[in-house]
Design a protein around this motif. Sequence first.
Motif, short mmCIF file in Angstrom:
data_model
loop_
_atom_site.label_atom_id
_atom_site.label_comp_id
_atom_site.label_asym_id
_atom_site.label_seq_id
_atom_site.Cartn_x
_atom_site.Cartn_y
_atom_site.Cartn_z
N UNK A 208 117.41 -16.11 30.50
CA UNK A 208 116.46 -15.21 31.18
C UNK A 208 115.14 -15.94 31.41
N UNK A 209 114.86 -16.91 30.53
CA UNK A 209 113.64 -17.71 30.61
C UNK A 209 113.78 -18.83 29.59
N UNK A 210 112.80 -19.71 29.54
CA UNK A 210 112.85 -20.78 28.55
C UNK A 210 111.44 -21.17 28.17
N UNK A 211 111.28 -22.19 27.31
CA UNK A 211 109.95 -22.61 26.86
C UNK A 211 109.03 -23.00 28.02
N UNK A 212 109.60 -23.45 29.14
CA UNK A 212 108.80 -23.90 30.28
C UNK A 212 108.59 -22.81 31.34
N UNK A 243 90.43 -10.90 20.44
CA UNK A 243 90.60 -9.50 20.06
C UNK A 243 91.64 -8.75 20.91
N UNK A 244 92.23 -7.65 20.37
CA UNK A 244 93.17 -6.83 21.15
C UNK A 244 92.46 -6.09 22.30
N UNK A 245 93.26 -5.42 23.18
CA UNK A 245 94.70 -5.40 23.27
C UNK A 245 95.18 -6.51 24.19
N UNK A 246 96.40 -6.98 23.92
CA UNK A 246 96.99 -8.03 24.73
C UNK A 246 98.22 -7.51 25.48
N UNK A 247 98.52 -8.14 26.61
CA UNK A 247 99.78 -7.91 27.32
C UNK A 247 100.23 -9.26 27.88
N UNK A 248 101.50 -9.32 28.27
CA UNK A 248 102.02 -10.57 28.82
C UNK A 248 102.85 -10.26 30.06
N UNK A 249 102.76 -11.13 31.05
CA UNK A 249 103.62 -11.00 32.23
C UNK A 249 104.44 -12.27 32.35
N UNK A 250 105.77 -12.11 32.37
CA UNK A 250 106.66 -13.23 32.64
C UNK A 250 106.85 -13.30 34.15
N UNK A 251 106.60 -14.48 34.72
CA UNK A 251 106.69 -14.60 36.18
C UNK A 251 108.12 -14.55 36.68
N UNK A 252 108.31 -13.89 37.82
CA UNK A 252 109.59 -13.93 38.50
C UNK A 252 109.59 -15.07 39.51
#
Lengths: 285, 285
Positions: A208-212, A243-252
């Motif tokens: 689905x994804x990898x380290x890179x 500090x919080x809050x954090x979110x993450x987006x994995x690129x398509x």
Amino acid sequence: MLYLVGLGLADESDITVKGLEVVKKAARVYLEAYTSILLVDKEKLEAYYGRPVIIADREMVESSSDEILADADKVDVAFLVVGDPFGATTHTDLVLRARELHISTQTVPNASIMSGIGATGLQLYNFGQTVSMVFFTENWKPSSWYDRVLENRNIGLHTLVLLDIKVKEPSLEMMARGKIVYESPRYMTVAQCASQMLEIEEDRKQGAYGPDSLAVGAARVGAPNQRLAAGTLKQLAETDLGQPLHSLVLLGSRVHDLERDYIREFAVDVAVFDEVWKRDYEGKQ
Amino acid sequence: MLYLVGLGLADESDITVKGLEVVKKAARVYLEAYTSILLVDKEKLEAYYGRPVIIADREMVESSSDEILADADKVDVAFLVVGDPFGATTHTDLVLRARELHISTQTVPNASIMSGIGATGLQLYNFGQTVSMVFFTENWKPSSWYDRVLENRNIGLHTLVLLDIKVKEPSLEMMARGKIVYESPRYMTVAQCASQMLEIEEDRKQGAYGPDSLAVGAARVGAPNQRLAAGTLKQLAETDLGQPLHSLVLLGSRVHDLERDYIREFAVDVAVFDEVWKRDYEGKQ
């Protein structure tokens, strides 16, 4: 009337003018305080509103909702939710319960992280389904989100990952000694999320994804000290966004050049970003 | 400083307290008036802000952005956007241009239809990618959105369809006579959208949906006269939801019982809703 009032993402002044009018007039004011948090505390909100605020924890909202709804057919009750009131399933439940009791409801919308994440410069219409990441423990590493990420990635879409928060969790150690003591609040960081994602990929190996794979970490979206970081998951696993809050987006893979131009500005390391972009993303749309 | 300020979805009081403070202090105030609209006019906003508001049409934002950004390194310029500032691609462009000119930018988030659509009771994490529907003409019926809808439906997700608005469009008839005259504004309705969707399915025949597929029409989300209607596409194609703005959500198969309970309340016809639900959705999750 039950009013569900969104508070937005950062501080007390992110409430809408309409929402503030509701809060100032309501007979009782509840603050939902377990699915998300503002960056300011209850006392600051009370001073800003000029009103006492009752903290509604998960137990109250899920088990004692009739307490919140008491007399709401006669007086106005304001139920404040960080972000937008419909961001969390729980609040749909509360409205359904109000309907059963023939209590009218009205919603005052506000920014949610689901749309606020547009501040990364990634286009909202390129996002697939949103997933949630919980804190792993030694023996509990739920990964049903992985299948959703894979679905999004298969059709080239970005994935917003919402990160766990733990507030008012009873200490298991103290419970074993017969005492109810609450742990200090914990908020997952982008680094923890990236590293848990890599752990699950190692296990699942479905690619689905990898380290890179490129991702964007976002901290305190909408606040003056908002911080964004673009990099590989490996890099983000070692990046401290504060500090919080954090979110993450994995690129398509369907990522557009305009999106690249925007996020490149806050790359952890521009040289690495450009190299990975050229190798794995350019022309793959 | 360039401030991008979200105005939210319905009227003048949907601005946040933080946003209103920015508007009151800024040297110049622009209102982006072509990707979406509020339900109130410019004069009402000017009275509410106590400030003159400059209408920024597509041409100004896309071709004369330097006019908007003039002196923004010395004075504060507020650029107001209905919904959230990052809802439309155009505004990412404006921020990129500001960066080139070394002008700082700050964003004041607000509710976007991308998250406000949660008011339907459909869970935001069950939505796939968002698509846009434009007004068809005799010879121009773009349908690239169909592939996106199909992708969402294949993995069981809801699709939010954003509906076209036409403001300040030059009349082709008058242009042929050498005059620039603008057409009256037009806003697509849920009924028009549903009927265009059915037209394209007739043509494509890939089964992304059909006349009996369930959808929710939403009008004036966040306004006191917000209206929701749940029904089949065939039903919605004949349902009048009144004044703009409208949006439509096509249900995915992964729809949850709690979502059904919520939307059943505003079914166009409860008997039809229950019948279609039982036949096509129940147990298909």
